[in-house]
Design an enzyme around this catalytic site. Structure first.
Site, PDB file in Angstrom:
ATOM      1  N   CYS A  87       0.885  -1.155   0.000  1.00 47.72           N
ATOM      2  CA  CYS A  87       0.000   0.000   0.000  1.00 47.72           C
ATOM      3  C   CYS A  87       0.930   1.214   0.000  1.00 47.72           C
ATOM      4  O   CYS A  87       2.137   1.052  -0.189  1.00 47.72           O
ATOM      5  CB  CYS A  87      -0.952  -0.022   1.203  1.00 47.72           C
ATOM      6  SG  CYS A  87      -0.148  -0.178   2.801  1.00 47.72           S
ATOM      7  N   LYS A  88       0.406   2.383   0.205  1.00 48.43           N
ATOM      8  CA  LYS A  88       1.264   3.568   0.067  1.00 48.43           C
ATOM      9  C   LYS A  88       2.517   3.481   0.940  1.00 48.43           C
ATOM     10  O   LYS A  88       3.632   3.588   0.455  1.00 48.43           O
ATOM     11  CB  LYS A  88       0.469   4.834   0.411  1.00 48.43           C
ATOM     12  CG  LYS A  88       1.271   6.105   0.179  1.00 48.43           C
ATOM     13  CD  LYS A  88       0.405   7.336   0.378  1.00 48.43           C
ATOM     14  CE  LYS A  88       1.121   8.581  -0.108  1.00 48.43           C
ATOM     15  NZ  LYS A  88       2.053   9.131   0.848  1.00 48.43           N
TER      16      LYS A  88
END
Length: 150
Positions: A87-88
């Site tokens: 994810c980020k």
């Protein structure tokens, strides 16, 4: 520093920047990328892609994606492939998916699965909403196993 953190021989966790490094993907022989975000890109190399479009928000329903992602990681491993979940920042969403996989396919408790992921990537910290969804998932898995054992 770009790196993919190894959770098992067939599973890595990372942030989006590392996961989108074609060099790292090739170096670690990754064949499946699970992108647990709405905005982050995929690496450009020819890997299988699975997107879980959720924000890092405690109210997001990540629970409904646990089985699909856990099974995809396991199928990839069975074929001799390797997966990266990202994810980020590689802290909350991706960690929750990795924990769900370890609980489902490695029979680990939530505590043990969290510890295993934390050992490979120290910054992981699933948000409170995802933690409660993981607790619910642990109960789901216990119920399912109870039914298969009887």
């Amino acid at each position: 520093m770009l790196q993919l953190c190894k959770v098992t021989n067939a599973l890595f966790i990372s942030n989006a920047r590392s996961a989108c490094s074609d060099e790292l993907i090739q170096q670690e022989a990754v064949t499946l990328c699970i992108n647990v975000s709405k905005q982050q890109p995929f690496p450009s190399t020819g890997v299988t892609r699975l997107q879980v479009p959720v924000y890092d928000d405690p109210n997001e329903d990540l629970h409904s994606h646990f089985d699909r992602c856990a099974d995809a990681i396991q199928q990839e491993a069975d074929r001799g492939g390797r997966s990266v979940v990202y994810c980020k920042n590689g802290r909350s969403r991706s960690a929750s998916i990795c924990v769900a996989y370890l609980m489902k396919h490695r029979d680990l408790s939530l505590t043990a699965a969290l510890q295993k992921v934390k050992t490979s990537r120290h910054v992981i910290d699933p948000n409170p909403g995802f933690m409660s969804q993981l607790q619910r998932y642990e109960q789901d898995l216990k119920k399912r196993r109870g039914q298969t054992e009887s």
